[in-house]
Design an enzyme around this catalytic site. Structure first.
Site, mmCIF file in Angstrom:
data_model
loop_
_atom_site.group_PDB
_atom_site.id
_atom_site.type_symbol
_atom_site.label_atom_id
_atom_site.label_comp_id
_atom_site.label_asym_id
_atom_site.label_seq_id
_atom_site.Cartn_x
_atom_site.Cartn_y
_atom_site.Cartn_z
ATOM 1 N N ASP A 63 0.888 -1.163 0.000
ATOM 2 C CA ASP A 63 0.000 0.000 0.000
ATOM 3 C C ASP A 63 0.927 1.214 0.000
ATOM 4 O O ASP A 63 1.700 1.413 0.953
ATOM 5 C CB ASP A 63 -0.865 -0.048 1.273
ATOM 6 C CG ASP A 63 -1.725 1.191 1.452
ATOM 7 O OD1 ASP A 63 -1.585 2.149 0.667
ATOM 8 O OD2 ASP A 63 -2.537 1.192 2.389
ATOM 9 N N TYR A 155 -9.419 14.899 -5.072
ATOM 10 C CA TYR A 155 -8.582 14.326 -6.140
ATOM 11 C C TYR A 155 -7.853 15.430 -6.920
ATOM 12 O O TYR A 155 -6.641 15.341 -7.175
ATOM 13 C CB TYR A 155 -9.486 13.512 -7.061
ATOM 14 C CG TYR A 155 -8.804 12.866 -8.234
ATOM 15 C CD1 TYR A 155 -8.046 11.709 -8.075
ATOM 16 C CD2 TYR A 155 -8.927 13.397 -9.520
ATOM 17 C CE1 TYR A 155 -7.433 11.099 -9.164
ATOM 18 C CE2 TYR A 155 -8.323 12.797 -10.619
ATOM 19 C CZ TYR A 155 -7.579 11.647 -10.434
ATOM 20 O OH TYR A 155 -6.964 11.053 -11.512
ATOM 21 N N LYS A 159 -3.798 16.085 -7.591
ATOM 22 C CA LYS A 159 -3.193 16.063 -8.923
ATOM 23 C C LYS A 159 -2.528 17.408 -9.250
ATOM 24 O O LYS A 159 -1.512 17.445 -9.939
ATOM 25 C CB LYS A 159 -4.241 15.668 -9.964
ATOM 26 C CG LYS A 159 -4.731 14.222 -9.787
ATOM 27 C CD LYS A 159 -3.588 13.230 -9.975
ATOM 28 C CE LYS A 159 -3.909 11.814 -9.579
ATOM 29 N NZ LYS A 159 -2.790 10.891 -9.762
HETATM 30 P P1 NAP Z 1 -7.433 2.221 -11.812
HETATM 31 O O1 NAP Z 1 -7.798 1.501 -13.065
HETATM 32 O O2 NAP Z 1 -8.472 2.463 -10.779
HETATM 33 O O3 NAP Z 1 -6.193 1.441 -11.146
HETATM 34 C C1 NAP Z 1 -5.648 1.934 -9.979
HETATM 35 C C2 NAP Z 1 -4.344 1.247 -9.679
HETATM 36 O O4 NAP Z 1 -3.781 1.884 -8.519
HETATM 37 C C3 NAP Z 1 -4.531 -0.226 -9.340
HETATM 38 O O5 NAP Z 1 -3.441 -0.942 -9.837
HETATM 39 C C4 NAP Z 1 -4.526 -0.225 -7.812
HETATM 40 O O6 NAP Z 1 -4.007 -1.396 -7.242
HETATM 41 C C5 NAP Z 1 -3.557 0.904 -7.536
HETATM 42 N N1 NAP Z 1 -3.719 1.461 -6.203
HETATM 43 C C6 NAP Z 1 -4.794 2.114 -5.687
HETATM 44 N N2 NAP Z 1 -4.555 2.433 -4.403
HETATM 45 C C7 NAP Z 1 -3.322 1.955 -4.097
HETATM 46 C C8 NAP Z 1 -2.523 1.951 -2.937
HETATM 47 N N3 NAP Z 1 -2.949 2.493 -1.800
HETATM 48 N N4 NAP Z 1 -1.307 1.367 -3.007
HETATM 49 C C9 NAP Z 1 -0.845 0.803 -4.156
HETATM 50 N N5 NAP Z 1 -1.577 0.763 -5.276
HETATM 51 C C10 NAP Z 1 -2.796 1.322 -5.250
HETATM 52 O O7 NAP Z 1 -6.827 3.644 -12.116
HETATM 53 P P2 NAP Z 1 -6.201 4.257 -13.460
HETATM 54 O O8 NAP Z 1 -7.284 4.898 -14.210
HETATM 55 O O9 NAP Z 1 -5.328 3.252 -14.119
HETATM 56 O O10 NAP Z 1 -5.319 5.427 -12.824
HETATM 57 C C11 NAP Z 1 -3.926 5.316 -12.640
HETATM 58 C C12 NAP Z 1 -3.373 6.709 -12.353
HETATM 59 O O11 NAP Z 1 -3.676 7.557 -13.453
HETATM 60 C C13 NAP Z 1 -3.958 7.364 -11.122
HETATM 61 O O12 NAP Z 1 -2.969 8.112 -10.463
HETATM 62 C C14 NAP Z 1 -5.008 8.303 -11.702
HETATM 63 O O13 NAP Z 1 -5.236 9.389 -10.862
HETATM 64 C C15 NAP Z 1 -4.344 8.711 -12.992
HETATM 65 N N6 NAP Z 1 -5.274 9.179 -14.020
HETATM 66 C C16 NAP Z 1 -6.324 8.411 -14.440
HETATM 67 C C17 NAP Z 1 -7.184 8.909 -15.408
HETATM 68 C C18 NAP Z 1 -8.380 8.141 -15.932
HETATM 69 O O14 NAP Z 1 -9.229 8.740 -16.605
HETATM 70 N N7 NAP Z 1 -8.478 6.839 -15.719
HETATM 71 C C19 NAP Z 1 -6.964 10.186 -15.936
HETATM 72 C C20 NAP Z 1 -5.890 10.935 -15.489
HETATM 73 C C21 NAP Z 1 -5.046 10.416 -14.532
HETATM 74 P P3 NAP Z 1 -4.884 -2.681 -6.781
HETATM 75 O O15 NAP Z 1 -5.899 -2.936 -7.845
HETATM 76 O O16 NAP Z 1 -3.849 -3.748 -6.681
HETATM 77 O O17 NAP Z 1 -5.496 -2.372 -5.451
#
Ligand code: NAP
Length: 247
Positions: A63, A155, A159
């Protein structure tokens, strides 16, 4: 843009953007530390995919908000690969509510993972990045940090915070020949976006000039470039990958 013999730590690499980044880096020859929190099976699959590409990978449960767990991940990285050259702070979560309804707990949970996790991981791998030949710190921010977004005060704050953090660390790492940059995606088709109601997704789509959501791979390719030697003169930058959205 080969990454042969580079060791890259990707936090939150079990799903979504982190998964695509880990696989992309592995495909280009990197050793990959596949960090996960709860999705163990998925993280092992990612590590297997990297190994199928001919690279080395270790899945590591931690974590990112837990300092001791992150220190243990850094130890595991050093044991397996001798240290990290590239840290990608990708792990993140959302707890979306209008500010009226946002509790202190909602606020703190998001801050503790999205910023506290970045502190813990950067701290644990900082000496590695400084001493690496062309070390890289890459923070995954969001267009939401640039524009704000209804229902995402917690959030968006995290960011935006990454911008100041990245620019400052770029200055502090420069004398070591290492760089710090932010990759700032728009809206990406992952589980995180799935949690947004359909009607809100439709409204968002209308604001994207390229008229589609990003794929995780759209982001991963840019991260690979930033991690590569080709990006060695770029530091302190915010690289937007958002289909042409303004900010
Ligand atoms: P996601 O599909 O929800 O996946 C989240 C990932 O983060 C999973 O691998 C999860 O691990 C991990 N995670 C969450 N809490 C954690 C913790 N406490 N310790 C370690 N790992 C943790 O999210 P995503 O869309 O791929 O987003 C990834 C990043 O991109 C984030 O920082 C998000 O803010 C950013 N982002 C996303 C978007 C979007 O539209 N999706 C846009 C801009 C930026 P587990 O599943 O193993 O728990």
């Amino acid at each position: 843009m080969t990454l042969t013999d580079r060791t890259c730590v990707v936090t939150g690499a079990s799903r979504g953007i982190g998964r695509a980044i880990a696989e992309e880096l592995g495909e280009h020859g990197a050793n990959v530390v596949v960090n996960y929190h709860t999705s163990e099976t998925e993280a092992y699959e990612v590590a297997e995919t990297v190994e199928e590409f001919g690279g080395n990978a270790i899945p590591v449960q931690a974590d990112v908000a837990d300092e001791d767990a992150v220190e243990a991940m850094a130890e595991a990285t050093r044991e397996a690969f001798g240290g990290a050259d590239v840290l990608i702070n990708n792990a993140g979560l959302t707890i979306d509510k209008k500010f009226d309804n946002m509790s202190r707990e909602d606020w703190e949970q998001v801050i503790n993972v999205n910023l506290g996790g970045v502190f813990n991981c950067t701290n644990a791998f900082f000496d590695d990045i400084k001493s690496a030949d062309g070390g890289r710190l890459i923070n995954i921010s969001s267009v939401v940090g640039q524009q704000g977004n209804y229902g995402q005060a917690n959030y968006a704050t995290t960011k935006s915070g990454l911008f100041g953090f990245t620019r400052t660390l770029a200055l502090e790492l420069a004398s070591e020949g290492s760089t710090a940059n932010c990759v700032s995606p728009g809206f990406v088709k992952t589980d995180m976006l799935e949690s947004v109601p359909e009607r809100v997704q439709e409204k968002i789509l209308q604001r994207i000039p390229l008229d589609r959501f990003a794929t995780p791979e759209d982001v991963a390719g840019i991260v690979r470039f930033v991690a590569s030697e080709d990006a060695s003169y770029m530091t302190g930058q915010i690289i937007a990958v958002n289909g042409g959205m303004e900010w």
